[in-house]
Design a protein around this motif. Structure first.
Motif, PDB file in Angstrom:
ATOM      1  N   THR A   1       4.254   8.655   7.491  1.00  0.00           N
ATOM      2  CA  THR A   1       5.678   8.988   7.330  1.00  0.00           C
ATOM      3  C   THR A   1       6.412   7.971   6.460  1.00  0.00           C
ATOM      4  O   THR A   1       7.363   8.331   5.755  1.00  0.00           O
ATOM      5  CB  THR A   1       6.353   9.093   8.707  1.00  0.00           C
ATOM      6  OG1 THR A   1       6.052   7.911   9.473  1.00  0.00           O
ATOM      7  CG2 THR A   1       5.869  10.310   9.470  1.00  0.00           C
ATOM      8  N   THR A   2       5.963   6.726   6.478  1.00  0.00           N
ATOM      9  CA  THR A   2       6.579   5.712   5.609  1.00  0.00           C
ATOM     10  C   THR A   2       6.344   6.052   4.142  1.00  0.00           C
ATOM     11  O   THR A   2       7.259   5.953   3.309  1.00  0.00           O
ATOM     12  CB  THR A   2       5.993   4.318   5.920  1.00  0.00           C
ATOM     13  OG1 THR A   2       6.211   4.013   7.292  1.00  0.00           O
ATOM     14  CG2 THR A   2       6.641   3.248   5.071  1.00  0.00           C
ATOM     15  N   THR A   3       5.129   6.471   3.830  1.00  0.00           N
ATOM     16  CA  THR A   3       4.804   6.835   2.444  1.00  0.00           C
ATOM     17  C   THR A   3       5.577   8.065   2.001  1.00  0.00           C
ATOM     18  O   THR A   3       6.037   8.151   0.858  1.00  0.00           O
ATOM     19  CB  THR A   3       3.285   7.075   2.304  1.00  0.00           C
ATOM     20  OG1 THR A   3       2.574   5.935   2.803  1.00  0.00           O
ATOM     21  CG2 THR A   3       2.905   7.304   0.846  1.00  0.00           C
ATOM     22  N   LEU A   4       5.740   9.023   2.906  1.00  0.00           N
ATOM     23  CA  LEU A   4       6.486  10.238   2.567  1.00  0.00           C
ATOM     24  C   LEU A   4       7.940   9.917   2.204  1.00  0.00           C
ATOM     25  O   LEU A   4       8.511  10.563   1.318  1.00  0.00           O
ATOM     26  CB  LEU A   4       6.445  11.230   3.733  1.00  0.00           C
ATOM     27  CG  LEU A   4       5.100  11.927   3.976  1.00  0.00           C
ATOM     28  CD1 LEU A   4       5.132  12.707   5.284  1.00  0.00           C
ATOM     29  CD2 LEU A   4       4.763  12.862   2.816  1.00  0.00           C
ATOM     30  N   LEU A   5       8.532   8.947   2.868  1.00  0.00           N
ATOM     31  CA  LEU A   5       9.907   8.566   2.538  1.00  0.00           C
ATOM     32  C   LEU A   5       9.993   7.826   1.216  1.00  0.00           C
ATOM     33  O   LEU A   5      11.025   7.853   0.545  1.00  0.00           O
ATOM     34  CB  LEU A   5      10.493   7.687   3.646  1.00  0.00           C
ATOM     35  CG  LEU A   5      11.105   8.393   4.859  1.00  0.00           C
ATOM     36  CD1 LEU A   5      11.794   7.369   5.756  1.00  0.00           C
ATOM     37  CD2 LEU A   5      12.106   9.465   4.455  1.00  0.00           C
ATOM     38  N   ALA A   6       8.890   7.167   0.829  1.00  0.00           N
ATOM     39  CA  ALA A   6       8.920   6.322  -0.364  1.00  0.00           C
ATOM     40  C   ALA A   6       8.605   7.075  -1.652  1.00  0.00           C
ATOM     41  O   ALA A   6       8.926   6.595  -2.741  1.00  0.00           O
ATOM     42  CB  ALA A   6       7.934   5.156  -0.199  1.00  0.00           C
TER      43      ALA A   6
ATOM     44  N   ALA B   1       0.805  -1.229   0.000  1.00  0.00           N
ATOM     45  CA  ALA B   1       0.000   0.000   0.000  1.00  0.00           C
ATOM     46  C   ALA B   1       0.833   1.272   0.000  1.00  0.00           C
ATOM     47  O   ALA B   1       0.602   2.169  -0.820  1.00  0.00           O
ATOM     48  CB  ALA B   1      -0.951  -0.011   1.197  1.00  0.00           C
ATOM     49  N   HIS B   2       1.812   1.382   0.903  1.00  0.00           N
ATOM     50  CA  HIS B   2       2.522   2.664   0.997  1.00  0.00           C
ATOM     51  C   HIS B   2       3.405   2.913  -0.223  1.00  0.00           C
ATOM     52  O   HIS B   2       3.597   4.060  -0.629  1.00  0.00           O
ATOM     53  CB  HIS B   2       3.321   2.764   2.305  1.00  0.00           C
ATOM     54  CG  HIS B   2       4.499   1.862   2.407  1.00  0.00           C
ATOM     55  ND1 HIS B   2       4.411   0.553   2.798  1.00  0.00           N
ATOM     56  CD2 HIS B   2       5.822   2.097   2.185  1.00  0.00           C
ATOM     57  CE1 HIS B   2       5.613   0.016   2.811  1.00  0.00           C
ATOM     58  NE2 HIS B   2       6.486   0.935   2.448  1.00  0.00           N
ATOM     59  N   ILE B   3       3.906   1.845  -0.846  1.00  0.00           N
ATOM     60  CA  ILE B   3       4.692   2.017  -2.079  1.00  0.00           C
ATOM     61  C   ILE B   3       3.772   2.378  -3.243  1.00  0.00           C
ATOM     62  O   ILE B   3       4.086   3.251  -4.063  1.00  0.00           O
ATOM     63  CB  ILE B   3       5.486   0.737  -2.403  1.00  0.00           C
ATOM     64  CG1 ILE B   3       6.436   0.389  -1.249  1.00  0.00           C
ATOM     65  CG2 ILE B   3       6.254   0.903  -3.704  1.00  0.00           C
ATOM     66  CD1 ILE B   3       7.484   1.440  -0.953  1.00  0.00           C
TER      67      ILE B   3
ATOM     68  N   ALA C   1       1.059   9.087  -6.641  1.00  0.00           N
ATOM     69  CA  ALA C   1       0.869  10.532  -6.444  1.00  0.00           C
ATOM     70  C   ALA C   1       1.604  11.377  -7.475  1.00  0.00           C
ATOM     71  O   ALA C   1       2.776  11.126  -7.793  1.00  0.00           O
ATOM     72  CB  ALA C   1       1.321  10.924  -5.036  1.00  0.00           C
ATOM     73  N   ASP C   2       0.912  12.410  -7.988  1.00  0.00           N
ATOM     74  CA  ASP C   2       1.569  13.478  -8.741  1.00  0.00           C
ATOM     75  C   ASP C   2       2.099  14.545  -7.786  1.00  0.00           C
ATOM     76  O   ASP C   2       3.053  15.250  -8.101  1.00  0.00           O
ATOM     77  CB  ASP C   2       0.581  14.138  -9.714  1.00  0.00           C
ATOM     78  CG  ASP C   2       0.155  13.211 -10.836  1.00  0.00           C
ATOM     79  OD1 ASP C   2       1.021  12.496 -11.367  1.00  0.00           O
ATOM     80  OD2 ASP C   2      -1.043  13.198 -11.170  1.00  0.00           O
ATOM     81  N   LEU C   3       1.457  14.659  -6.636  1.00  0.00           N
ATOM     82  CA  LEU C   3       1.870  15.630  -5.617  1.00  0.00           C
ATOM     83  C   LEU C   3       1.362  15.133  -4.267  1.00  0.00           C
ATOM     84  O   LEU C   3       0.254  14.597  -4.167  1.00  0.00           O
ATOM     85  CB  LEU C   3       1.300  17.011  -5.924  1.00  0.00           C
ATOM     86  CG  LEU C   3       1.673  18.159  -4.967  1.00  0.00           C
ATOM     87  CD1 LEU C   3       1.848  19.465  -5.750  1.00  0.00           C
ATOM     88  CD2 LEU C   3       0.617  18.366  -3.889  1.00  0.00           C
ATOM     89  N   VAL C   4       2.188  15.313  -3.236  1.00  0.00           N
ATOM     90  CA  VAL C   4       1.818  14.951  -1.870  1.00  0.00           C
ATOM     91  C   VAL C   4       1.749  16.229  -1.045  1.00  0.00           C
ATOM     92  O   VAL C   4       2.663  17.053  -1.093  1.00  0.00           O
ATOM     93  CB  VAL C   4       2.842  13.986  -1.231  1.00  0.00           C
ATOM     94  CG1 VAL C   4       2.409  13.612   0.188  1.00  0.00           C
ATOM     95  CG2 VAL C   4       3.017  12.732  -2.089  1.00  0.00           C
ATOM     96  N   ILE C   5       0.652  16.381  -0.306  1.00  0.00           N
ATOM     97  CA  ILE C   5       0.547  17.539   0.577  1.00  0.00           C
ATOM     98  C   ILE C   5       0.207  17.068   1.982  1.00  0.00           C
ATOM     99  O   ILE C   5      -0.690  16.246   2.176  1.00  0.00           O
ATOM    100  CB  ILE C   5      -0.487  18.565   0.065  1.00  0.00           C
ATOM    101  CG1 ILE C   5      -0.591  19.736   1.051  1.00  0.00           C
ATOM    102  CG2 ILE C   5      -1.860  17.931  -0.175  1.00  0.00           C
ATOM    103  CD1 ILE C   5      -1.284  20.957   0.501  1.00  0.00           C
TER     104      ILE C   5
END
Length: 401
Positions: free
Chosen positions: A107-112, A73-75, A81-85
């Motif tokens: 936070t895991t998704t933000l790093l990936a 899921a997180h990967i 995403a085209d953009l993460v906010i």
């Protein structure tokens, strides 16, 4: 610009989570595809079902809750995403991001992800000004993260200061601008003059006549024209609005001052939009000292001010000329009469008695009439969106469609 864009909204825990719900709605209305990740703390403020209903997608809350066994899921979200906010972004999540901590789904998704990351902080003013938070913000800035600064105002904690999550409409504007960059703009290089706000006509050093105009519609038009690539001059009467950046601003007070400011620049312009609520009358006599009250009735004689729009229509050459008609009855009749009498290319009419229209609010309900007979009625929209539609109609006129 947000149509079909994949926006991953990461919601951390703070009282401003309710604004993230509104942001989901605004992004979806703008045509974006929105998926939401919530931290455990965020769920204490708002149920994930609210985001699910507005986004039309499952809400992700747990790294180990794999909703689709064919992907991680997180990967999958990071790649989608085209953009993460991150909105709201608490001091806690900002600290985790700055130090590479990945201890939950958010936070895991933000790093990936390799998508651009935007952060919209929201916290107590003292927390926002703390050296540790500032250090973390600086580190994220160096990492290429973009920020939507919090606004100033009354905070949930009782303090007044900087720390309030920016309004959802403003966040959507920022994202629109981001996706607009590098793309051709319809008003590129055009010279646009916009008038805004009220005028003041003095009686004495203390008193004056004015009207209820706030300047919001005119300022929205000026900002939107600049976004569309125009060189914008904004001639404004007295307002309390923040001055938009990148725009030539000319401040006036009276109808006569506005007349001269507009006429001096008219011949240079490609488009003129007269959104100001200019006084039709002014006192015949202005007193140099304060008038003293008495028990008698007060009678003040007025004379007509110069009709700026009429004069522009008489002198129009290549310019597209747009006026406004704020009416309380017979909107179409009066608007069309004004359009023809003043030789306009387009007029924007609104019934000031309708709820959601008029001067004071952030929304408007307008009808657009053109000299070609075209009529377009718009539902209630925020004034930024109304400005965008008006300028699109002006662009259509320029192309002769």
């Amino acid at each position: 610009m947000l149509k079909d864009k994949h926006i991953l909204l990461c919601v951390s825990g703070g009282i401003a989570v309710y604004k993230a719900v509104a942001l989901t709605s605004k992004l979806t209305q703008a045509g974006a595809l929105v998926k939401v990740i919530m931290s455990e703390s965020a769920q204490k403020f708002v149920n994930p079902l609210s985001f699910q209903a507005l986004s039309g997608h499952d809400v992700f809350t747990d790294t180990f809750d794999e909703k689709d066994s064919s992907v991680i899921a997180h990967i999958d979200l990071a790649d989608w995403a085209d953009l993460v906010i991150v909105a709201p972004a608490t001091a806690n999540v900002i600290g985790k991001m700055a130090n590479g901590i990945a201890d939950d789904m958010l936070t895991t998704t933000l790093l990936a992800t390799e998508a651009p990351i935007w952060v919209a902080p929201a916290m107590n003013v003292n927390m926002y000004n703390h050296s540790a938070v500032k250090r973390n913000l600086h580190r994220l800035c160096e990492d290429g993260v973009k920020f939507i600064e919090p606004s100033e105002g009354f905070l949930a904690c009782g303090y007044v200061g900087k720390g309030r999550l920016e309004e959802p409409e403003k966040i959507v504007e920022h994202l629109n601008d981001f996706f607009q960059e590098g793309k051709p703009t319809p008003l590129e290089g055009k010279k646009v003059l916009v008038t805004a706000g009220p005028t003041r006509e003095s009686i004495d050093p203390v008193r004056y006549f004015t009207n209820h105009s706030t300047g919001k519609m005119g300022f929205s038009l000026a900002k939107q024209a600049a976004k569309m690539g125009a060189h914008v001059t904004l001639i404004t009467g007295p307002t309390t609005l923040d001055e938009p950046q990148g725009i030539n601003i000319v401040k006036v007070e009276t109808a006569d001052e506005m007349f001269h400011a507009v006429m001096e620049r008219f011949h240079q312009m490609d488009i003129v939009v007269k959104a100001a609520a200019v006084a039709d009358y002014k006192p015949k006599q202005t007193y140099t000292h304060k008038m003293k009250k008495s028990n008698d009735e007060l009678v003040i004689s007025f004379e007509r001010t110069k009709d700026i729009l009429l004069e522009l229509g008489r002198n129009k050459q290549h310019q597209i000329l747009v006026g406004f008609a704020a009416e309380s009855e017979q909107l179409e009749t009066y608007a069309m009469r004004k359009l023809k009498k003043k030789n306009l290319d387009m007029i924007v009419g609104n019934n000031i008695l309708l709820e959601g229209a008029g001067f004071q609010g952030d929304t408007n309900i307008v009808e657009v009439f053109t000299s070609q007979g075209k009529v377009r009625s718009l539902p209630m929209m925020n004034k930024s969106r109304v400005a965008e539609v008006i300028l699109q109609e002006i662009t259509t006129l320029m192309m002769g469609v």
